[in-house]
Motif scaffolding. Structure first.
Motif, mmCIF file in Angstrom:
data_model
loop_
_atom_site.group_PDB
_atom_site.id
_atom_site.type_symbol
_atom_site.label_atom_id
_atom_site.label_comp_id
_atom_site.label_asym_id
_atom_site.label_seq_id
_atom_site.Cartn_x
_atom_site.Cartn_y
_atom_site.Cartn_z
ATOM 1 N N ILE A 1 0.798 -1.257 0.104
ATOM 2 C CA ILE A 1 0.089 -0.186 0.039
ATOM 3 C C ILE A 1 0.908 1.152 0.088
ATOM 4 O O ILE A 1 1.691 1.478 0.983
ATOM 5 C CB ILE A 1 -0.961 0.088 1.241
ATOM 6 N N ASP A 2 0.803 1.893 -0.852
ATOM 7 C CA ASP A 2 1.418 3.525 -1.248
ATOM 8 C C ASP A 2 3.140 3.118 -0.788
ATOM 9 O O ASP A 2 3.705 3.743 -0.136
ATOM 10 C CB ASP A 2 0.966 4.457 -0.072
ATOM 11 N N GLY A 3 3.514 2.080 -1.578
ATOM 12 C CA GLY A 3 4.751 1.544 -1.719
ATOM 13 C C GLY A 3 5.444 0.799 -0.360
ATOM 14 O O GLY A 3 6.601 0.628 -0.561
ATOM 15 N N ILE A 4 4.548 0.558 0.518
ATOM 16 C CA ILE A 4 5.035 -0.218 1.806
ATOM 17 C C ILE A 4 4.439 -1.596 1.631
ATOM 18 O O ILE A 4 3.122 -1.580 1.701
ATOM 19 C CB ILE A 4 4.643 0.511 3.131
ATOM 20 N N GLY A 5 5.351 -2.591 1.609
ATOM 21 C CA GLY A 5 4.953 -3.898 1.557
ATOM 22 C C GLY A 5 4.395 -4.565 2.954
ATOM 23 O O GLY A 5 4.384 -3.893 3.731
ATOM 24 N N ASN A 6 3.843 -5.557 2.713
ATOM 25 C CA ASN A 6 3.286 -6.461 3.989
ATOM 26 C C ASN A 6 2.359 -5.930 4.729
ATOM 27 O O ASN A 6 2.414 -5.766 6.177
ATOM 28 C CB ASN A 6 4.643 -6.968 4.604
ATOM 29 N N GLN A 7 1.424 -4.898 3.972
ATOM 30 C CA GLN A 7 0.341 -4.282 4.784
ATOM 31 C C GLN A 7 -0.785 -5.147 4.707
ATOM 32 O O GLN A 7 -1.217 -5.771 3.896
ATOM 33 C CB GLN A 7 -0.101 -2.842 4.027
ATOM 34 N N GLN A 8 -1.545 -5.424 5.945
ATOM 35 C CA GLN A 8 -2.726 -6.266 6.003
ATOM 36 C C GLN A 8 -3.876 -5.531 5.610
ATOM 37 O O GLN A 8 -4.490 -4.539 6.128
ATOM 38 C CB GLN A 8 -2.945 -6.454 7.487
ATOM 39 N N ALA A 9 -4.420 -6.043 4.603
ATOM 40 C CA ALA A 9 -5.599 -5.288 3.705
ATOM 41 C C ALA A 9 -6.941 -5.443 4.586
ATOM 42 O O ALA A 9 -7.633 -4.310 4.437
ATOM 43 C CB ALA A 9 -5.766 -5.872 2.419
ATOM 44 N N CYS A 10 -6.879 -6.377 5.474
ATOM 45 C CA CYS A 10 -8.128 -6.474 6.198
ATOM 46 C C CYS A 10 -8.107 -5.415 7.504
ATOM 47 O O CYS A 10 -9.178 -5.017 7.749
ATOM 48 C CB CYS A 10 -8.221 -7.944 6.666
ATOM 49 N N LEU A 11 -7.163 -4.782 7.585
ATOM 50 C CA LEU A 11 -7.135 -4.133 8.938
ATOM 51 C C LEU A 11 -6.838 -2.496 8.230
ATOM 52 O O LEU A 11 -6.726 -1.654 9.021
ATOM 53 C CB LEU A 11 -6.014 -4.320 9.807
ATOM 54 N N THR A 12 -6.975 -2.482 7.183
ATOM 55 C CA THR A 12 -6.473 -0.999 6.570
ATOM 56 C C THR A 12 -7.639 -0.411 5.850
ATOM 57 O O THR A 12 -8.171 -1.181 4.991
ATOM 58 C CB THR A 12 -5.378 -0.965 5.475
ATOM 59 N N VAL A 13 -8.150 0.683 6.192
ATOM 60 C CA VAL A 13 -9.382 1.492 5.737
ATOM 61 C C VAL A 13 -8.967 2.056 4.536
ATOM 62 O O VAL A 13 -7.920 2.927 4.346
ATOM 63 C CB VAL A 13 -9.741 2.463 6.841
ATOM 64 N N VAL A 14 -9.814 2.031 3.500
ATOM 65 C CA VAL A 14 -9.518 2.648 2.051
ATOM 66 C C VAL A 14 -9.708 4.016 2.263
ATOM 67 O O VAL A 14 -10.226 4.615 3.337
ATOM 68 C CB VAL A 14 -10.463 2.156 1.182
ATOM 69 N N ARG A 15 -8.797 4.846 1.321
ATOM 70 C CA ARG A 15 -8.754 6.377 1.602
ATOM 71 C C ARG A 15 -8.787 6.831 -0.108
ATOM 72 O O ARG A 15 -7.991 6.014 -0.948
ATOM 73 C CB ARG A 15 -7.791 6.782 2.393
ATOM 74 N N GLU A 16 -9.160 7.709 -0.457
ATOM 75 C CA GLU A 16 -8.910 8.260 -1.761
ATOM 76 C C GLU A 16 -7.632 8.392 -2.477
ATOM 77 O O GLU A 16 -6.604 8.929 -1.458
ATOM 78 C CB GLU A 16 -9.593 9.609 -1.900
#
Length: 101
Positions: A67-82
């Motif tokens: 996400i935004d160039g940072i790997g290993n981010q948990q998609a289930c715990l990250t809220v979408v943003r514009e």
């Protein structure tokens, strides 16, 4: 396989591997990826097996994405943003590979 129970409200646009995807404000990246019909969001580093979000509560780590160039981010715990840039991972995250001497 997955679909929304209600229409997308207060939509935001994020980019999945460069392609625009509309999501509802406040939903998780994982929910958005599943609704978009993604075949897999990552491949395991050892066998290359495809993975999709599984537990949706942050325990299993099958939902890892960049996400935004940072790997290993948990998609289930990250809220979408514009404007969020989400990329599928193939094996180990790029950020980890470049930090190894």
């Amino acid at each position: 396989m997955f679909s929304s129970l209600s229409p997308i409200t207060h939509g935001v646009t994020l980019y999945l591997d460069g392609h625009p995807v509309t999501a509802s404000r406040g939903e998780s990246v994982a929910a958005c990826l599943l609704r978009a019909g993604l075949a897999h969001n990552r491949r395991t580093p050892v066998s290359g097996a495809p993975r999709l979000p599984y537990c949706m509560i942050g325990n299993c780590f099958d939902c890892l994405v960049e996400i935004d160039g940072i790997g290993n981010q948990q998609a289930c715990l990250t809220v979408v943003r514009e404007g969020m840039q989400v990329r599928c991972q193939n094996g180990a995250a790029t950020a980890l590979e470049t930090s190894v001497p």
